[in-house]
Design a protein around this motif. Structure first.
Motif, PDB file in Angstrom:
ATOM      1  N   ALA A  66      56.868  20.237   2.796  1.00  0.00           N
ATOM      2  CA  ALA A  66      55.792  20.423   1.806  1.00  0.00           C
ATOM      3  C   ALA A  66      54.915  21.602   2.226  1.00  0.00           C
ATOM      4  O   ALA A  66      54.366  21.608   3.336  1.00  0.00           O
ATOM      5  N   ILE A  67      54.814  22.591   1.350  1.00  0.00           N
ATOM      6  CA  ILE A  67      53.991  23.785   1.644  1.00  0.00           C
ATOM      7  C   ILE A  67      52.877  23.850   0.608  1.00  0.00           C
ATOM      8  O   ILE A  67      53.145  23.859  -0.597  1.00  0.00           O
ATOM      9  N   THR A  68      51.646  23.865   1.088  1.00  0.00           N
ATOM     10  CA  THR A  68      50.520  23.717   0.150  1.00  0.00           C
ATOM     11  C   THR A  68      49.552  24.907   0.220  1.00  0.00           C
ATOM     12  O   THR A  68      49.471  25.603   1.229  1.00  0.00           O
ATOM     13  N   PRO A  69      48.801  25.133  -0.855  1.00  0.00           N
ATOM     14  CA  PRO A  69      47.906  26.287  -0.954  1.00  0.00           C
ATOM     15  C   PRO A  69      46.472  25.963  -0.535  1.00  0.00           C
ATOM     16  O   PRO A  69      46.134  24.810  -0.292  1.00  0.00           O
ATOM     17  N   LYS A  86      53.163  21.750   5.762  1.00  0.00           N
ATOM     18  CA  LYS A  86      52.571  23.006   6.233  1.00  0.00           C
ATOM     19  C   LYS A  86      51.440  23.394   5.278  1.00  0.00           C
ATOM     20  O   LYS A  86      51.680  23.822   4.157  1.00  0.00           O
ATOM     21  N   PRO A  87      50.197  23.220   5.713  1.00  0.00           N
ATOM     22  CA  PRO A  87      49.086  23.584   4.826  1.00  0.00           C
ATOM     23  C   PRO A  87      48.833  25.090   4.871  1.00  0.00           C
ATOM     24  O   PRO A  87      49.392  25.793   5.726  1.00  0.00           O
ATOM     25  N   ALA A  88      47.982  25.575   3.988  1.00  0.00           N
ATOM     26  CA  ALA A  88      47.638  27.000   3.991  1.00  0.00           C
ATOM     27  C   ALA A  88      46.814  27.317   5.243  1.00  0.00           C
ATOM     28  O   ALA A  88      45.990  26.499   5.663  1.00  0.00           O
ATOM     29  N   PRO A  89      47.026  28.488   5.842  1.00  0.00           N
ATOM     30  CA  PRO A  89      46.286  28.827   7.060  1.00  0.00           C
ATOM     31  C   PRO A  89      44.779  28.914   6.846  1.00  0.00           C
ATOM     32  O   PRO A  89      44.003  28.691   7.769  1.00  0.00           O
ATOM     33  N   ALA A 141      53.190  31.071   8.822  1.00  0.00           N
ATOM     34  CA  ALA A 141      53.794  30.622   7.549  1.00  0.00           C
ATOM     35  C   ALA A 141      55.259  31.028   7.455  1.00  0.00           C
ATOM     36  O   ALA A 141      56.113  30.221   7.068  1.00  0.00           O
ATOM     37  N   GLU A 142      55.546  32.264   7.823  1.00  0.00           N
ATOM     38  CA  GLU A 142      56.911  32.753   7.663  1.00  0.00           C
ATOM     39  C   GLU A 142      57.892  31.994   8.565  1.00  0.00           C
ATOM     40  O   GLU A 142      58.964  31.580   8.139  1.00  0.00           O
ATOM     41  N   GLU A 143      57.480  31.811   9.821  1.00  0.00           N
ATOM     42  CA  GLU A 143      58.358  31.116  10.778  1.00  0.00           C
ATOM     43  C   GLU A 143      58.552  29.652  10.410  1.00  0.00           C
ATOM     44  O   GLU A 143      59.664  29.129  10.470  1.00  0.00           O
ATOM     45  N   ILE A 144      57.456  29.018  10.034  1.00  0.00           N
ATOM     46  CA  ILE A 144      57.545  27.595   9.660  1.00  0.00           C
ATOM     47  C   ILE A 144      58.425  27.471   8.418  1.00  0.00           C
ATOM     48  O   ILE A 144      59.307  26.616   8.333  1.00  0.00           O
ATOM     49  N   GLY A 145      58.188  28.386   7.463  1.00  0.00           N
ATOM     50  CA  GLY A 145      58.982  28.395   6.229  1.00  0.00           C
ATOM     51  C   GLY A 145      60.461  28.561   6.545  1.00  0.00           C
ATOM     52  O   GLY A 145      61.310  27.822   6.030  1.00  0.00           O
ATOM     53  N   GLN A 146      60.771  29.511   7.391  1.00  0.00           N
ATOM     54  CA  GLN A 146      62.180  29.761   7.732  1.00  0.00           C
ATOM     55  C   GLN A 146      62.819  28.557   8.408  1.00  0.00           C
ATOM     56  O   GLN A 146      63.960  28.201   8.122  1.00  0.00           O
ATOM     57  N   PHE A 174      56.572  22.970  -3.111  1.00  0.00           N
ATOM     58  CA  PHE A 174      55.694  24.111  -2.828  1.00  0.00           C
ATOM     59  C   PHE A 174      54.701  24.322  -3.962  1.00  0.00           C
ATOM     60  O   PHE A 174      55.064  24.229  -5.138  1.00  0.00           O
ATOM     61  N   THR A 175      53.464  24.630  -3.610  1.00  0.00           N
ATOM     62  CA  THR A 175      52.505  25.129  -4.594  1.00  0.00           C
ATOM     63  C   THR A 175      51.949  26.430  -4.048  1.00  0.00           C
ATOM     64  O   THR A 175      51.489  26.485  -2.902  1.00  0.00           O
ATOM     65  N   GLY A 176      52.029  27.487  -4.843  1.00  0.00           N
ATOM     66  CA  GLY A 176      51.522  28.786  -4.390  1.00  0.00           C
ATOM     67  C   GLY A 176      51.946  29.887  -5.339  1.00  0.00           C
ATOM     68  O   GLY A 176      52.170  29.641  -6.536  1.00  0.00           O
ATOM     69  N   TYR A 182      61.027  33.442  -3.355  1.00  0.00           N
ATOM     70  CA  TYR A 182      61.630  33.591  -2.030  1.00  0.00           C
ATOM     71  C   TYR A 182      62.195  32.246  -1.564  1.00  0.00           C
ATOM     72  O   TYR A 182      63.338  32.164  -1.098  1.00  0.00           O
ATOM     73  N   LEU A 183      61.410  31.188  -1.720  1.00  0.00           N
ATOM     74  CA  LEU A 183      61.866  29.863  -1.285  1.00  0.00           C
ATOM     75  C   LEU A 183      63.101  29.427  -2.077  1.00  0.00           C
ATOM     76  O   LEU A 183      64.025  28.816  -1.544  1.00  0.00           O
ATOM     77  N   MET A 184      63.107  29.804  -3.361  1.00  0.00           N
ATOM     78  CA  MET A 184      64.231  29.445  -4.219  1.00  0.00           C
ATOM     79  C   MET A 184      65.502  30.166  -3.753  1.00  0.00           C
ATOM     80  O   MET A 184      66.562  29.553  -3.618  1.00  0.00           O
TER      81      MET A 184
HETATM   82  P1  ADP Z   1      48.328  32.721  -2.128  1.00  0.00           P
HETATM   83  O1  ADP Z   1      48.659  34.132  -2.443  1.00  0.00           O
HETATM   84  O2  ADP Z   1      47.589  32.021  -3.184  1.00  0.00           O
HETATM   85  O3  ADP Z   1      47.785  32.495  -0.746  1.00  0.00           O
HETATM   86  P2  ADP Z   1      50.908  32.006  -1.199  1.00  0.00           P
HETATM   87  O4  ADP Z   1      52.100  31.721  -2.040  1.00  0.00           O
HETATM   88  O5  ADP Z   1      50.935  33.205  -0.346  1.00  0.00           O
HETATM   89  O6  ADP Z   1      49.700  31.981  -2.197  1.00  0.00           O
HETATM   90  O7  ADP Z   1      50.576  30.756  -0.269  1.00  0.00           O
HETATM   91  C1  ADP Z   1      50.825  29.413  -0.604  1.00  0.00           C
HETATM   92  C2  ADP Z   1      51.389  28.704   0.621  1.00  0.00           C
HETATM   93  O8  ADP Z   1      52.624  29.317   0.962  1.00  0.00           O
HETATM   94  C3  ADP Z   1      50.517  28.804   1.872  1.00  0.00           C
HETATM   95  O9  ADP Z   1      50.636  27.599   2.604  1.00  0.00           O
HETATM   96  C4  ADP Z   1      51.149  29.951   2.619  1.00  0.00           C
HETATM   97  O10 ADP Z   1      50.905  29.913   4.006  1.00  0.00           O
HETATM   98  C5  ADP Z   1      52.615  29.693   2.327  1.00  0.00           C
HETATM   99  N1  ADP Z   1      53.492  30.846   2.527  1.00  0.00           N
HETATM  100  C6  ADP Z   1      53.222  32.156   2.334  1.00  0.00           C
HETATM  101  N2  ADP Z   1      54.290  32.914   2.657  1.00  0.00           N
HETATM  102  C7  ADP Z   1      55.266  32.056   3.067  1.00  0.00           C
HETATM  103  C8  ADP Z   1      56.609  32.210   3.540  1.00  0.00           C
HETATM  104  N3  ADP Z   1      57.183  33.396   3.652  1.00  0.00           N
HETATM  105  N4  ADP Z   1      57.305  31.097   3.872  1.00  0.00           N
HETATM  106  C9  ADP Z   1      56.747  29.879   3.753  1.00  0.00           C
HETATM  107  N5  ADP Z   1      55.496  29.665   3.316  1.00  0.00           N
HETATM  108  C10 ADP Z   1      54.757  30.732   2.982  1.00  0.00           C
END
Ligand code: ADP
Length: 483
Positions: free
Chosen positions: A150-153, A178-181, A211-216, A229-231, A238-240
Motif C-alpha cells: 500500500a503506497i499512500t499520499p 509505505k506512507p508519503a515521506p 520511495a523508489e527503493e521501497i517501490g521497487q 496506490f493513491t498519488g 510507472y507502477l502499472m
Molecule cells: P505527489 O506528486 O502528490 O507527491 P506522488 O505520486 O509522487 O504524488 O506520491 C504519492 C506516493 O507515491 C508517495 O507515497 C510517494 O512517496 C510515492 N512514490 C513516488 N514515487 C514513487 C516510486 N517511484 N515508487 C514507489 N512509490 C513512489
C-alpha cells in the motif's frame, strides 16, 4: 525536564519498531513554519524485503482467522482512533498543514473506514450457481488476494491509509505500508493503534524512507500480489508498467481535473459556497477539488459576485490556529506550480479577480492567497493540468452539449460537479459525464459507504463501499463433478 524526542524508530516490521539498517533518517517538516518536527527512519530495499517476508508469514494465520475476529480488531482500532482524535488531528495538521477542523474531519473519516470494513469483513459471500450439466455443481469461493503493498499520499495522511488497509485486513490480506515521506507521522500513530488493538505481528508492516527503493522492492517481489496506490498519474503509470513483470493486481487512485458546471437554473448561493468549499479544502490539494468552473454566461456576473462575497471571509493561516480556513501548501514545488498556472493564464489573457500572489503574511511557510481568475480559455494550463492549489479559474458557456463536451475533454475522469435545480437536466448531464464520481449540488462525495474511484487516466478500482473490499478478494471457481 523531559527530553524532547528528535528521532522516531518508524519502521514497523514483524511487530517490532526499528531504525533503518543504515541508521539514516529523514526530517518531517511542518509546512506552516518550515521547522523540523522530528526525524524518521529512512528505510529501503532490505527493510522492505523483510517486511514482505513478515507479511507473507503472517498471512497464513490472519487469512484463516474467523472474519468475526478480524472484524473485532478493526472495530477496536476504530474506537482507539476516536479515543485519540484530537491528538491525531494535531499531528496531522503539523505535518501536513491543513486546518485543525479539517484534520479532525479526516481522522474521523479514517476511523469510519475501519468501522465500515469491520462490518464488511463478515459479509464476503461466495456463490453456489446452477450448472448447465446436471451432474455438476459450481461453487465460487472468495479468498484474500495475499500480501498487499500500500503506497499512500501526503494530502490525506490518515484516511488514505485506512481506506486501503481497512478492506485489505478485513478480507484477510496482510500489508506492507509505505506512507508519503512528507507525512509519515500519522501513519506511525495509526499503526501504533492497530498494535494496541491486538493486530498479530507481521499483519501490518510500515516502511518509511526511499520511495523508489521501497517501490521497487514491492514490485519485484512475487509474493506481493496487489499494489494499492493513491498519488500522481505519472507514478501510477510507472507502477502499472512495472507490475506487468509478475502480473500483480492493481488498485490505483490517481490525479483528477474536476470540472464544476453551474447551470443557469442553479441555486447560485449554494453553488458559490460549495464551489469555494471544494476548491479551498486542504488549500486545493485534493484530487477531487474543483479545478475548473464553467458557469452559464447568463448567470456569470451574479455567480462571480457571490464567489467574491464568500471568499472574503476565508482566512489564510497556520492550521493549528482555530480561525484558519486555508493552511499552507505542502512544499515549495506546490507553490511554484500554482504560480506557474497563474502566470500562464494571465499571460494568455485571464483576469485576476481575487488574490493572485503568494500570501504576504507574517508566517514563514508555503502559503498562497486564495485566487480567482476569469476569462480563461481551453489553451491555458490551469484548464488542463491538475493545479493542486488555491487557484480557481472561471469560464463561461452557452449550452449544455457544449459544456459536457468541454468537461469531458480531458484524460482525467475522477470527479465532476453539477449545480442545477432541474432534476431532469442533472440526471441527463450526470449520465453523459465521463467521470467515476459525479456530485449533484454536492462537493463532498468521499465517504466510507460509497465507491470512490476514477475512470480514464484517473485510475482503476474502487475504494469504499462494499465494492472496495472486492479489490482484495479473489474469486476461486470450484467445479464439482458428481459421479
Ligand atoms: P505527489 O506528486 O502528490 O507527491 P506522488 O505520486 O509522487 O504524488 O506520491 C504519492 C506516493 O507515491 C508517495 O507515497 C510517494 O512517496 C510515492 N512514490 C513516488 N514515487 C514513487 C516510486 N517511484 N515508487 C514507489 N512509490 C513512489
Amino acid at each position: 525536564m523531559a527530553e524532547v524526542e528528535t528521532k522516531v524508530s518508524s519502521l514497523f516490521i514483524n511487530g517490532e519498531w526499528q531504525d533503518s539498517d543504515s541508521g539514516k533518517t529523514e526530517a518531517v517538516v511542518n509546512p506552516a513554519n518550515l521547522e523540523t518536527i522530528i526525524e524518521v527512519a529512512y528505510g529501503g530495499k532490505q527493510e522492505t524485503e523483510r517486511a514482505i517476508e513478515a507479511a507473507k508469514a503472517a498471512f497464513v494465520e490472519w487469512s484463516e482467522m474467523s472474519p468475526r475476529k478480524r472484524s473485532r480488531i478493526l472495530y477496536k482500532a476504530h474506537q482507539l482512533i476516536y479515543d485519540h482524535l484530537d491528538r491525531l488531528a494535531e499531528i496531522l495538521t503539523m505535518e501536513q498543514g491543513k486546518p485543525f477542523k479539517e484534520a479532525r474531519g479526516e481522522v474521523k473519516s479514517a476511523a469510519n473506514f475501519l468501522l465500515w470494513y469491520a462490518e464488511e469483513a463478515n459479509r464476503i459471500y461466495g456463490e453456489w450457481m446452477p450448472s448447465s450439466q446436471t451432474q455438476k455443481r459450481i461453487l465460487v469461493v472468495p479468498q484474500p488476494v495475499g500480501v498487499v503493498g500500500a503506497i499512500t499520499p501526503w494530502n490525506f495522511p490518515s484516511s488514505m491509509i485506512t481506506r486501503k488497509i481497512g478492506p485489505a485486513l478485513a478480507a484477510g490480506c496482510t500489508v506492507v505500508l509505505k506512507p508519503a515521506p512528507e507525512t509519515p507521522l500519522s501513519a506511525i500513530e495509526l499503526v501504533k493503534l492497530f498494535e494496541q488493538a491486538g493486530l498479530p505481528k507481521g499483519v501490518l508492516n510500515l516502511v518509511t524512507g526511499d520511495a523508489e527503493e521501497i517501490g521497487q522492492a514491492l514490485l519485484q517481489n512475487k509474493d506481493v500480489r496487489l499494489i494499492t496506490f493513491t498519488g500522481s498519474t505519472e507514478v501510477g503509470k510507472y507502477l502499472m508498467r512495472e507490475s506487468a513483470q509478475h502480473v500483480k493486481k492493481l488498485s490505483l487512485e490517481l490525479g483528477g481535473h474536476a470540472p464544476v458546471i453551474v447551470f443557469e437554473d442553479a441555486d447560485l448561493d449554494v453553488a458559490a459556497k460549495l464551489t469555494l468549499a471544494s476548491k479551498y479544502r486542504n488549500a486545493g490539494q485534493t484530487c477531487i477539488c474543483a479545478n475548473r468552473v464553467y458557469v452559464h454566461e447568463s448567470v456569470q456576473e451574479k455567480f462571480s459576485q457571490k464567489l467574491l462575497e464568500h471568499i472574503q471571509s476565508l482566512k489564510v493561516g497556520e492550521g493549528l490556529d482555530p480561525n484558519t480556513d486555508i493552511g499552507p501548501l505542502i512544499n515549495e514545488q506546490a507553490v511554484s506550480k500554482v504560480e506557474s498556472h497563474l502566470n500562464d493564464a494571465v499571460k494568455q489573457g485571464a483576469e485576476v479577480v481575487y488574490g493572485g500572489a503568494k500570501w504576504e503574511g507574517e508566517l514563514n511557510g508555503y502559503f498562497f492567497s486564495p485566487t480567482i481568475v476569469k476569462n480563461v480559455t481551453k489553451a491555458m494550463a490551469v484548464m488542463n493540468e491538475e493545479t493542486f492549489g488555491p487557484l480557481l479559474p472561471l469560464q463561461t458557456f452557452q449550452d449544455e452539449a457544449e459544456v459536457i463536451a468541454e468537461a469531458n475533454d480531458t484524460d482525467y475522469g475522477l470527479a465532476a460537479y453539477i449545480f442545477s435545480e432541474n432534476l431532469d437536466r442533472s440526471l441527463r448531464v450526470m449520465e453523459k459525464l465521463e467521470y467515476g464520481i459525479v456530485g449533484v449540488n454536492d462537493v463532498f462525495p468521499a465517504t466510507a459507504e460509497a465507491p470512490f474511484g476514477g475512470v480514464k487516466q484517473s485510475g482503476v478500482g474502487k475504494e469504499g463501499g462494499h465494492h472496495g473490499i472486492h479489490e482484495f478478494v479473489e474469486q476461486k471457481y470450484v467445479s464439482i463433478g458428481m459421479h
